[in-house]
Design a protein around this motif. Structure first.
Motif, mmCIF file in Angstrom:
data_model
loop_
_atom_site.group_PDB
_atom_site.id
_atom_site.type_symbol
_atom_site.label_atom_id
_atom_site.label_comp_id
_atom_site.label_asym_id
_atom_site.label_seq_id
_atom_site.Cartn_x
_atom_site.Cartn_y
_atom_site.Cartn_z
ATOM 1 N N TYR A 4 0.858 -1.196 0.000
ATOM 2 C CA TYR A 4 0.000 0.000 0.000
ATOM 3 C C TYR A 4 0.887 1.237 0.000
ATOM 4 N N PRO A 5 1.337 1.670 -1.181
ATOM 5 C CA PRO A 5 2.310 2.782 -1.230
ATOM 6 C C PRO A 5 1.794 4.086 -0.627
ATOM 7 N N ASP A 6 0.476 4.227 -0.475
ATOM 8 C CA ASP A 6 -0.065 5.443 0.133
ATOM 9 C C ASP A 6 0.225 5.515 1.625
ATOM 10 N N LEU A 7 0.609 4.394 2.231
ATOM 11 C CA LEU A 7 0.790 4.345 3.683
ATOM 12 C C LEU A 7 2.246 4.561 4.069
ATOM 13 N N THR A 8 2.432 5.263 5.173
ATOM 14 C CA THR A 8 3.759 5.345 5.781
ATOM 15 C C THR A 8 3.887 4.207 6.795
ATOM 16 N N LEU A 9 5.095 3.979 7.247
ATOM 17 C CA LEU A 9 5.309 2.965 8.275
ATOM 18 C C LEU A 9 4.508 3.319 9.531
ATOM 19 N N GLY A 10 4.432 4.608 9.834
ATOM 20 C CA GLY A 10 3.637 5.050 10.987
ATOM 21 C C GLY A 10 2.164 4.705 10.823
ATOM 22 N N ASP A 11 1.656 4.883 9.599
ATOM 23 C CA ASP A 11 0.252 4.536 9.340
ATOM 24 C C ASP A 11 0.000 3.062 9.620
ATOM 25 N N VAL A 12 0.919 2.220 9.153
ATOM 26 C CA VAL A 12 0.762 0.774 9.349
ATOM 27 C C VAL A 12 0.755 0.443 10.836
ATOM 28 N N HIS A 13 1.674 1.020 11.582
ATOM 29 C CA HIS A 13 1.729 0.748 13.023
ATOM 30 C C HIS A 13 0.488 1.286 13.736
ATOM 31 N N ARG A 14 0.001 2.455 13.311
ATOM 32 C CA ARG A 14 -1.230 2.988 13.900
ATOM 33 C C ARG A 14 -2.402 2.058 13.621
ATOM 34 N N ALA A 15 -2.469 1.559 12.395
ATOM 35 C CA ALA A 15 -3.566 0.657 12.034
ATOM 36 C C ALA A 15 -3.500 -0.626 12.855
ATOM 37 N N LEU A 16 -2.299 -1.178 13.009
ATOM 38 C CA LEU A 16 -2.150 -2.408 13.793
ATOM 39 C C LEU A 16 -2.475 -2.147 15.264
ATOM 40 N N ALA A 17 -2.050 -1.001 15.785
ATOM 41 C CA ALA A 17 -2.359 -0.671 17.171
ATOM 42 C C ALA A 17 -3.868 -0.544 17.352
ATOM 43 N N TYR A 18 -4.539 0.100 16.397
ATOM 44 C CA TYR A 18 -5.993 0.246 16.472
ATOM 45 C C TYR A 18 -6.649 -1.124 16.424
ATOM 46 N N TYR A 19 -6.148 -1.965 15.533
ATOM 47 C CA TYR A 19 -6.706 -3.316 15.393
ATOM 48 C C TYR A 19 -6.604 -4.075 16.713
ATOM 49 N N TYR A 20 -5.423 -4.074 17.318
ATOM 50 C CA TYR A 20 -5.253 -4.844 18.552
ATOM 51 C C TYR A 20 -5.985 -4.213 19.730
ATOM 52 N N ASP A 21 -6.159 -2.895 19.712
ATOM 53 C CA ASP A 21 -6.944 -2.240 20.763
ATOM 54 C C ASP A 21 -8.431 -2.558 20.665
ATOM 55 N N HIS A 22 -8.889 -2.920 19.450
ATOM 56 C CA HIS A 22 -10.317 -3.163 19.222
ATOM 57 C C HIS A 22 -10.549 -4.565 18.663
ATOM 58 N N ILE A 23 -9.664 -5.497 19.021
ATOM 59 C CA ILE A 23 -9.670 -6.799 18.353
ATOM 60 C C ILE A 23 -10.990 -7.549 18.534
ATOM 61 N N ASP A 24 -11.633 -7.386 19.679
ATOM 62 C CA ASP A 24 -12.909 -8.076 19.884
ATOM 63 C C ASP A 24 -13.962 -7.584 18.895
ATOM 64 N N ASP A 25 -13.945 -6.273 18.612
ATOM 65 C CA ASP A 25 -14.891 -5.730 17.632
ATOM 66 C C ASP A 25 -14.642 -6.325 16.251
ATOM 67 N N PHE A 26 -13.352 -6.414 15.877
ATOM 68 C CA PHE A 26 -13.024 -6.955 14.560
ATOM 69 C C PHE A 26 -13.403 -8.426 14.467
ATOM 70 N N ARG A 27 -13.090 -9.170 15.512
ATOM 71 C CA ARG A 27 -13.376 -10.609 15.467
ATOM 72 C C ARG A 27 -14.873 -10.868 15.440
ATOM 73 N N SER A 28 -15.642 -10.106 16.205
ATOM 74 C CA SER A 28 -17.095 -10.338 16.220
ATOM 75 C C SER A 28 -17.721 -9.893 14.915
ATOM 76 N N ALA A 29 -17.151 -8.858 14.295
ATOM 77 C CA ALA A 29 -17.722 -8.356 13.043
ATOM 78 C C ALA A 29 -17.406 -9.294 11.882
ATOM 79 N N SER A 30 -16.280 -9.999 11.965
ATOM 80 C CA SER A 30 -15.871 -10.797 10.815
ATOM 81 C C SER A 30 -16.349 -12.258 10.914
#
Length: 79
Positions: free
Chosen positions: A47-73
């Motif tokens: 995803y060339p539009d993303l910086t390394l910081g963006d990727v880490h922010r996205a992963l941090a958000y994912y792990y902070d809200h992992i129950d929401d993601f797992r229940s939604a998927s």
């Protein structure tokens, strides 16, 4: 383009959390990391539009809200 956050916009990706300004879903980044085994540097190449910081922010958000993601998927199991 630095310092973008995670946004939820019902007009994009059905309200799924995305990286601000890109439309790339957090769960797509998390899936590349968790399931496909890409490391954050490799994800910035996917995803060339993303910086390394963006990727880490996205992963941090994912792990902070992992129950929401797992229940939604995951579909509820039928009895």
């Amino acid at each position: 383009m630095s310092g973008m956050g995670i946004v939820r916009n019902s007009e994009h990706s059905n309200g799924a959390p995305t990286i601000e300004g890109t439309g790339i879903r957090v769960k797509d980044i998390a899936s590349a990391y968790e399931h496909s085994g890409y490391d954050p540097d490799e994800i910035t190449q996917l995803y060339p539009d993303l910086t390394l910081g963006d990727v880490h922010r996205a992963l941090a958000y994912y792990y902070d809200h992992i129950d929401d993601f797992r229940s939604a998927s995951s579909e509820p199991a039928s009895a």
